[in-house]
Design a protein around this motif. Structure first.
Motif, PDB file in Angstrom:
ATOM      1  N   ASP A   1       0.829  -1.211   0.000  1.00  0.00           N
ATOM      2  CA  ASP A   1       0.000   0.000   0.000  1.00  0.00           C
ATOM      3  C   ASP A   1       0.861   1.258   0.000  1.00  0.00           C
ATOM      4  O   ASP A   1       0.597   2.213  -0.729  1.00  0.00           O
ATOM      5  CB  ASP A   1      -0.936   0.014   1.206  1.00  0.00           C
ATOM      6  CG  ASP A   1      -2.065  -1.002   1.099  1.00  0.00           C
ATOM      7  OD1 ASP A   1      -2.300  -1.544  -0.008  1.00  0.00           O
ATOM      8  OD2 ASP A   1      -2.710  -1.262   2.140  1.00  0.00           O
TER       9      ASP A   1
ATOM     10  N   GLU B   1       1.160   4.075  -2.885  1.00  0.00           N
ATOM     11  CA  GLU B   1       0.996   5.501  -2.571  1.00  0.00           C
ATOM     12  C   GLU B   1       2.174   6.301  -3.124  1.00  0.00           C
ATOM     13  O   GLU B   1       1.995   7.407  -3.639  1.00  0.00           O
ATOM     14  CB  GLU B   1       0.883   5.703  -1.062  1.00  0.00           C
ATOM     15  CG  GLU B   1      -0.418   5.214  -0.477  1.00  0.00           C
ATOM     16  CD  GLU B   1      -0.398   5.183   1.054  1.00  0.00           C
ATOM     17  OE1 GLU B   1       0.534   5.742   1.678  1.00  0.00           O
ATOM     18  OE2 GLU B   1      -1.328   4.576   1.617  1.00  0.00           O
TER      19      GLU B   1
ATOM     20  N   SER C   1       1.852   6.722  -6.885  1.00  0.00           N
ATOM     21  CA  SER C   1       0.856   7.761  -7.146  1.00  0.00           C
ATOM     22  C   SER C   1       1.435   9.153  -6.871  1.00  0.00           C
ATOM     23  O   SER C   1       1.228  10.086  -7.653  1.00  0.00           O
ATOM     24  CB  SER C   1      -0.375   7.510  -6.275  1.00  0.00           C
ATOM     25  OG  SER C   1      -1.318   8.513  -6.448  1.00  0.00           O
TER      26      SER C   1
ATOM     27  N   TRP D   1       4.642  11.957   1.238  1.00  0.00           N
ATOM     28  CA  TRP D   1       4.858  10.513   1.388  1.00  0.00           C
ATOM     29  C   TRP D   1       6.058  10.263   2.299  1.00  0.00           C
ATOM     30  O   TRP D   1       6.002   9.405   3.192  1.00  0.00           O
ATOM     31  CB  TRP D   1       5.079   9.857   0.020  1.00  0.00           C
ATOM     32  CG  TRP D   1       5.292   8.386   0.111  1.00  0.00           C
ATOM     33  CD1 TRP D   1       4.333   7.418   0.102  1.00  0.00           C
ATOM     34  CD2 TRP D   1       6.546   7.705   0.264  1.00  0.00           C
ATOM     35  NE1 TRP D   1       4.917   6.179   0.235  1.00  0.00           N
ATOM     36  CE2 TRP D   1       6.273   6.321   0.342  1.00  0.00           C
ATOM     37  CE3 TRP D   1       7.869   8.128   0.345  1.00  0.00           C
ATOM     38  CZ2 TRP D   1       7.276   5.366   0.487  1.00  0.00           C
ATOM     39  CZ3 TRP D   1       8.873   7.177   0.500  1.00  0.00           C
ATOM     40  CH2 TRP D   1       8.572   5.816   0.566  1.00  0.00           C
TER      41      TRP D   1
END
Length: 111
Positions: free
Chosen positions: A68, A72, A75, A87
């Protein structure tokens, strides 16, 4: 989804190095050798214009929580430099620094 566009998504080499350090230092745990191997292939993918690892390989070899976080990151890289910074900040809060068990084992033998 190919990942060959990722090297072009960073503000500069320093931002890429910070992301790579986060992957190596907080995600790629040598306690999980298969997962570590694919996370480090992803680490390389962030600098390489060719396909080092695929999303399918990551899905097969990386645990849900770390997958995950990697998704992220992908993205964020495709969104903006500020998303990459966010992030980085979130990953620092979520994942502790890993202890390199290979290094620990060799240093214990030299005491």
């Amino acid at each position: 989804m190919t990942l060959t566009d990722l090297p072009d998504g960073f503000r500069d080499a320093e931002q890429r190095r910070c992301v790579q350090a986060m992957i190596a230092g907080r995600l790629a745990d040598d306690h999980e050798p298969q997962e570590c191997r694919y996370l480090m292939r992803f680490w390389w993918q962030l600098s390489m214009p060719y396909q080092e690892v695929s999303v399918a390989e990551l899905r097969l070899n990386v645990g849900r929580r770390k997958l995950d976080v990697v998704m992220e990151l992908i993205s964020a890289i495709r969104s903006s430099h500020e998303e990459i910074d966010a992030w980085l900040a979130g990953t620092v809060r979520t994942f502790p620094v890993l202890q390199d068990h290979g290094f620990s084992a060799t240093s214990d033998n030299h005491d």
